[in-house]
Write an enzyme that holds these catalytic residues in place. Structure first.
Site, PDB file in Angstrom:
ATOM      1  N   CYS A  50       0.808  -1.233   0.000  1.00 45.19           N
ATOM      2  CA  CYS A  50       0.000   0.000   0.000  1.00 45.19           C
ATOM      3  C   CYS A  50       0.838   1.279   0.000  1.00 45.19           C
ATOM      4  CB  CYS A  50      -0.959  -0.005   1.186  1.00 45.19           C
ATOM      5  SG  CYS A  50      -0.203  -0.525   2.735  1.00 45.19           S
ATOM      6  N   GLN A  63       1.585   5.524   8.718  1.00 43.36           N
ATOM      7  CA  GLN A  63       0.640   4.574   8.143  1.00 43.36           C
ATOM      8  C   GLN A  63      -0.522   4.221   9.084  1.00 43.36           C
ATOM      9  OE1 GLN A  63       4.315   2.400   5.857  1.00 43.36           O
ATOM     10  NE2 GLN A  63       2.448   1.220   5.959  1.00 43.36           N
ATOM     11  N   HIS A 105      -2.792   6.510   4.499  1.00 43.66           N
ATOM     12  CA  HIS A 105      -1.357   6.586   4.777  1.00 43.66           C
ATOM     13  C   HIS A 105      -0.848   7.964   4.313  1.00 43.66           C
ATOM     14  CE1 HIS A 105      -1.403   2.440   5.724  1.00 43.66           C
ATOM     15  NE2 HIS A 105      -0.706   1.930   4.721  1.00 43.66           N
TER      16      HIS A 105
END
Ligand code: A2P
Length: 343
Positions: A132, A159, A245
């Site tokens: 991600c 994150q 994030h």
């Protein structure tokens, strides 16, 4: 009339799996059938889909042949993927996998559709969806790389707990409740208390002192951008944020790229929204990115400590663009390019 594939979401009960189902629905993904698969623990549970609901079925080695599946979107962890993705591919079902199991395998393409859709052409039945934090960074870096050629990237991340799955979301929520009630917080999903804290550890440490998450950012960036000469160093930090994030990214180029040029290039690039109005106090924030599809970029300014440097602040919804959405965009690109066989 064109034929549509039979699709399964594997890990449908998880944080990413549920989001995949809602994105398939939102984007009206052309599927002749959608099945929800998970472990034996979830068999019979119901998940909302379109006007009705899907009944969760157990993932077994027979699932792909028996159900005539042509596309399987996996988000059920590396172990499940290692075991079942080859079985699916063997049965003629193309797998797009969210785990880290196949990402650095030379025979498996690692794809972000805005960056390297051409790599889908050589897929052998399994395609890996990147980590991600890497996805949102390369979406912003690639158009700048084409302009100024990137030499080096220094990234620090902030994150969200949803990156650790539903159990990460539940843990932040329960720790906040425990602390407000004067109880000691319990930590299971994370190595220490995450509520009101930042943890400079995501995944396990490796021999060189980096965590696996940090090495994913280093290695995956090079593979996706198709350039091994780009130097990357990363510090990945878990922050007490539910979704989204954030990343502080410092980029050194071979040629000069001014902040104005960077803003113009990024604003014209697919999947990016520039939010860069410091005079009004406006910049990308996780709470605004949550639930959105784009990668948001702001705080674009010169790094005056090197000849050709820029600093960027990059934010995106880690469960959507960082996982579920990117997976579905890969599937859409496979269909557009005729790379998925539909019977
Ligand atoms: P289950 O709910 O039945 O355990 P998350 O990343 O949010 O924790 O979600 C993980 C997903 O992976 C869940 O849907 C989970 O299903 C699924 N999963 C975990 N192990 C297996 C397995 N062995 N077979 C199939 N699905 C699995």
């Amino acid at each position: 009339m064109s034929k549509h594939p039979r699709v399964a979401v594997v890990g449908a009960t998880g944080a990413v799996g549920r989001t995949m189902l809602s994105i398939l629905e939102e984007r009206d993904f052309p599927a002749s059938e959608v099945a929800a698969l998970a472990s034996s623990r979830s068999v019979g549970s119901k998940l909302p889909y379109k006007d009705g609901e899907l009944t969760v079925q157990e993932l077994t080695e027979d699932s792909f042949k028996k159900m005539g599946l042509e596309l399987a979107l996996f988000s059920a962890g590396g172990g499940t993927s290692k075991k079942f993705a080859p079985v699916a591919a063997e049965a003629g079902c193309v797998v797009v996998d969210n785990s880290s199991a196949w990402r650095m395998d030379e025979k498996i393409p690692l794809v972000v559709p805005e960056v390297n859709p051409h790599d889908l052409e050589w897929h052998p039945g399994i395609i890996a969806n990147p980590n991600c934090s890497t996805i949102q960074m390369v979406v912003a870096l690639q158009p700048l790389h084409l302009e100024g050629k990137i030499k080096r990237v220094v990234v620090s991340t902030y994150q969200a707990v949803s990156g650790a799955g539903q159990k990460g979301v539940n843990e932040l929520e329960s720790q906040v409740r425990q602390l407000f009630n004067g109880r000691d917080p319990e930590s299971k999903a994370f190595p220490h208390q995450i509520a009101f804290n930042c943890l400079p550890q995501i995944d396990v440490f490796t021999e060189n002192g980096y965590t696996k998450e940090e090495l994913k950012m280093v290695n995956e960036t090079k593979k996706i951008m198709g350039d091994n000469s780009i130097q990357v160093t990363a510090t990945t930090v878990r922050a007490p944020v539910f979704y989204g994030h954030s990343e502080s990214v410092n980029v050194e180029f071979e040629r000069d790229v001014s902040p104005e040029e960077a803003r113009t290039i990024l604003a014209q690039s697919p999947g990016i929204t520039v939010v860069d109005y410091p005079e009004k106090g406006l910049y990308p924030m996780a709470i605004d990115a949550a639930g959105e599809d784009d990668v948001f970029v702001g705080r674009i300014r010169r790094d005056e400590s090197v000849p050709h440097g820029l600093n960027l602040w990059i934010v995106s919804d880690n469960v959507r663009k960082g996982a579920a959405l990117n997976t579905i965009q890969i599937a859409e690109t496979l269909l557009e390019r005729g790379l998925l066989r539909v019977k």
